[in-house]
Scaffold this motif. Structure first.
Motif, mmCIF file in Angstrom:
data_model
loop_
_atom_site.group_PDB
_atom_site.id
_atom_site.type_symbol
_atom_site.label_atom_id
_atom_site.label_comp_id
_atom_site.label_asym_id
_atom_site.label_seq_id
_atom_site.Cartn_x
_atom_site.Cartn_y
_atom_site.Cartn_z
ATOM 1 N N THR A 140 -2.137 -17.535 -33.540
ATOM 2 C CA THR A 140 -1.758 -17.951 -32.196
ATOM 3 C C THR A 140 -2.578 -17.161 -31.188
ATOM 4 O OG1 THR A 140 0.023 -16.323 -32.151
ATOM 5 C CG2 THR A 140 0.607 -18.555 -32.863
ATOM 6 N N GLY A 141 -2.564 -17.563 -29.939
ATOM 7 C CA GLY A 141 -3.332 -16.906 -28.890
ATOM 8 C C GLY A 141 -4.346 -17.868 -28.302
ATOM 9 N N LYS A 142 -5.014 -17.424 -27.214
ATOM 10 C CA LYS A 142 -5.960 -18.290 -26.494
ATOM 11 C C LYS A 142 -7.113 -18.758 -27.381
ATOM 12 C CE LYS A 142 -8.729 -18.296 -22.213
ATOM 13 N NZ LYS A 142 -9.311 -19.543 -22.382
ATOM 14 N N GLU A 143 -7.746 -17.834 -28.084
ATOM 15 C CA GLU A 143 -8.856 -18.229 -28.966
ATOM 16 C C GLU A 143 -8.367 -19.147 -30.079
ATOM 17 O OE1 GLU A 143 -11.113 -14.926 -30.416
ATOM 18 O OE2 GLU A 143 -11.545 -14.190 -28.406
ATOM 19 N N SER A 144 -7.186 -18.875 -30.588
ATOM 20 C CA SER A 144 -6.617 -19.732 -31.629
ATOM 21 C C SER A 144 -6.298 -21.112 -31.083
ATOM 22 C CB SER A 144 -5.357 -19.091 -32.205
ATOM 23 O OG SER A 144 -5.696 -17.903 -32.886
ATOM 24 N N ALA A 198 -9.522 -22.946 -31.006
ATOM 25 C CA ALA A 198 -9.926 -23.338 -32.365
ATOM 26 C C ALA A 198 -9.058 -24.498 -32.849
ATOM 27 C CB ALA A 198 -9.801 -22.150 -33.316
ATOM 28 N N ARG A 199 -7.763 -24.441 -32.596
ATOM 29 C CA ARG A 199 -6.871 -25.530 -32.989
ATOM 30 C C ARG A 199 -7.281 -26.834 -32.295
ATOM 31 N NH1 ARG A 199 -1.916 -24.674 -35.212
ATOM 32 N NH2 ARG A 199 -0.920 -26.185 -33.842
ATOM 33 N N ALA A 200 -7.625 -26.752 -31.017
ATOM 34 C CA ALA A 200 -8.046 -27.944 -30.271
ATOM 35 C C ALA A 200 -9.334 -28.519 -30.865
ATOM 36 C CB ALA A 200 -8.233 -27.612 -28.793
ATOM 37 N N ARG A 201 -10.273 -27.651 -31.242
ATOM 38 C CA ARG A 201 -11.521 -28.119 -31.866
ATOM 39 C C ARG A 201 -11.231 -28.804 -33.202
ATOM 40 N NH1 ARG A 201 -14.649 -23.749 -33.343
ATOM 41 N NH2 ARG A 201 -16.179 -25.206 -34.104
ATOM 42 N N ILE A 247 -9.623 -23.587 -41.817
ATOM 43 C CA ILE A 247 -8.722 -24.567 -41.196
ATOM 44 C C ILE A 247 -7.275 -24.132 -41.429
ATOM 45 C CG2 ILE A 247 -7.890 -26.962 -41.249
ATOM 46 C CD1 ILE A 247 -10.695 -26.891 -40.144
ATOM 47 N N TYR A 248 -6.994 -23.689 -42.651
ATOM 48 C CA TYR A 248 -5.631 -23.278 -42.999
ATOM 49 C C TYR A 248 -5.190 -22.005 -42.283
ATOM 50 C CZ TYR A 248 -5.513 -26.907 -46.554
ATOM 51 O OH TYR A 248 -5.526 -28.117 -47.202
ATOM 52 N N ARG A 249 -6.103 -21.306 -41.652
ATOM 53 C CA ARG A 249 -5.716 -20.161 -40.822
ATOM 54 C C ARG A 249 -5.050 -20.635 -39.538
ATOM 55 N NH1 ARG A 249 -10.963 -17.206 -39.728
ATOM 56 N NH2 ARG A 249 -9.628 -15.805 -38.538
ATOM 57 N N PHE A 250 -5.312 -21.885 -39.136
ATOM 58 C CA PHE A 250 -4.791 -22.430 -37.885
ATOM 59 C C PHE A 250 -3.710 -23.493 -38.096
ATOM 60 C CE2 PHE A 250 -9.062 -20.845 -37.144
ATOM 61 C CZ PHE A 250 -8.822 -19.982 -36.089
ATOM 62 N N PHE A 251 -3.725 -24.141 -39.258
ATOM 63 C CA PHE A 251 -2.729 -25.153 -39.599
ATOM 64 C C PHE A 251 -2.258 -24.886 -41.020
ATOM 65 C CE2 PHE A 251 -5.224 -27.143 -36.289
ATOM 66 C CZ PHE A 251 -4.245 -27.740 -35.494
ATOM 67 N N PRO A 252 -0.959 -24.835 -41.244
ATOM 68 C CA PRO A 252 -0.476 -24.511 -42.592
ATOM 69 C C PRO A 252 -0.714 -25.604 -43.624
ATOM 70 C CG PRO A 252 1.366 -25.010 -41.129
ATOM 71 C CD PRO A 252 0.121 -24.972 -40.286
ATOM 72 N N SER A 253 -0.988 -26.848 -43.159
ATOM 73 C CA SER A 253 -1.189 -27.951 -44.099
ATOM 74 C C SER A 253 -1.910 -29.103 -43.401
ATOM 75 C CB SER A 253 0.164 -28.457 -44.618
ATOM 76 O OG SER A 253 0.902 -29.027 -43.547
#
Length: 113
Positions: free
Chosen positions: A7-11, A14-17, A50-56
């Motif tokens: 979580t956080g701004k950089e995250s 990254a999630r948006a990308r 990818i799994y660092r930002f989304f669990p599945s």
């Protein structure tokens, strides 16, 4: 399997990308033909990243569906605020949602599978 999610701004960026790449790939080749590895390759990263930002993969699908539903809700609220008669509002809403869905999901949507 539960994985810690960053979580956080950089995250958030990254999630948006990741979501942008996934959504674009879904449009291009379809939801069922897109894997986490495909999304990662589009971004030049590993699937593990990818799994660092989304669990599945399902979490990616749910996030994209949430974005789509938010867009549709904004459209619906804008139409509801007009002074048009109810029947006309409904016609506008159905027309806009239909065109929006075709533009966003020319192939099967992850929201309907």
């Amino acid at each position: 399997m539960d994985r810690p999610v960053r979580t956080g701004k950089e995250s958030d960026e990254a999630r948006a990308r990741i979501l942008g790449a996934a959504e674009e790939r879904f449009r291009r080749v379809g939801h069922h033909r897109t894997s986490v590895a495909d999304i990662a390759a589009e971004l030049g990263m590993s699937p593990a990243n990818i799994y660092r930002f989304f669990p599945s993969r399902n979490a990616i699908n749910e996030s994209i569906c949430g974005r789509l539903m938010n867009q549709v809700a904004e459209i619906a609220f804008a139409i509801a605020r007009t002074d048009a008669p109810a029947g006309e509002k409904l016609d506008q809403l159905l027309t806009v949602v239909h065109h929006h869905s075709k533009r966003c999901w020319p192939r099967q949507s992850p929201c309907t599978s």
